[in-house]
Design an enzyme around this catalytic site. Structure first.
Site, PDB file in Angstrom:
ATOM      1  CG  ASP A 136      -1.396   1.561   1.396  1.00  0.00           C
ATOM      2  OD1 ASP A 136      -2.216   1.865   0.196  1.00  0.00           O
ATOM      3  OD2 ASP A 136      -1.906   1.567   2.570  1.00  0.00           O
ATOM      4  CD  GLU A 182      -3.391  -2.289  -1.395  1.00  0.00           C
ATOM      5  OE1 GLU A 182      -3.550  -0.934  -0.529  1.00  0.00           O
ATOM      6  OE2 GLU A 182      -3.793  -2.655  -0.215  1.00  0.00           O
TER       7      GLU A 182
END
Length: 223
Positions: free
Chosen positions: A47, A119
């Site tokens: 992320d 992610e």
């Protein structure tokens, strides 16, 4: 460790050949497997890597833009829905390692699982090849979206609801008109409707994306 055919194909679609294939395997391992190292820590790292690369790309693409113009575009590009759309574009769901309950529950198609795994895969690429490798993968998968990101990326559904409430109308309805395409790359058609009869249709890779697009189209006509 050797990758299975499915994961080799996925690696090719990502555009990165893993020196340590176990990183990709871990990135695709959901917590429902139990007893195996899952992808939660990689998701956390990925992320941040995604955010850095997207922020750099937006600033480079629009050197004169201030934070107020960049932030909405950034948020639209790194949000869960976008990550899931990108995951579907490379058929990432086919490589997910899920527990029995998630398998039965259609986990390979779930937006949250796909977004988290996307992610985690970014983090796996980063750990395997460094920031430049991660940047190359992210830009390869996100470049068209970065180029097309609208300057006004506000929440169209909220804006449409505010428009309706300001005029004493009930909240808009969102009706699923149709669904097309394969499971790993679906397209949903949604119609946004007001109680006064105005309506607009739009499509998207997820129901949420299609709802936002329909709301934006209706807002555009009303305003």
């Amino acid at each position: 460790m050797k990758l299975s055919g499915t994961l080799r194909d996925l690696s090719g679609r990502l555009g990165h050949e893993f020196r340590d294939p176990s990183l990709l395997v871990r990135a695709l391992t959901h917590g429902s497997r139990g007893g195996e190292a899952d992808n939660q820590r990689l998701e956390f790292l990925g992320d941040r890597v995604l955010g850095l690369v997207v922020a750099e790309a937006l600033l480079e693409a629009d050197p004169g833009a201030d934070e107020g113009r960049i932030a909405p575009r950034f948020n639209a590009l790194v949000r869960r829905e976008t990550c899931a759309e990108v995951a579907r574009s490379v058929d990432l769901g086919a490589g997910l390692k899920l527990g029995r309950s998630e398998m039965i529950g259609g986990g390979r198609k779930k937006e949250a699982l796909l977004a988290d795994a996307m992610e985690a895969v970014i983090a796996a690429v980063y750990l395997d090849g460094g920031l430049e490798a991660a940047r190359a993968v992210i830009l390869g998968l996100w470049q068209d979206r970065i180029a097309a990101a609208p300057e006004d990326a506000r929440d169209a559904k909220s804006a449409l609801q505010e428009w309706a409430q300001a005029r004493g109308l009930t909240p808009p309805d969102y009706v699923l008109i149709g669904r097309e395409g394969p499971d790993h790359q679906p397209r949903f058609v949604i119609e946004a409707r007001l109680s006064t009869g105005e309506a607009e249709r739009a499509e998207g890779a997820t129901k949420r994306a299609a709802e936002h697009a329909a709301a934006a189209a209706l807002l555009g006509r009303l305003e």
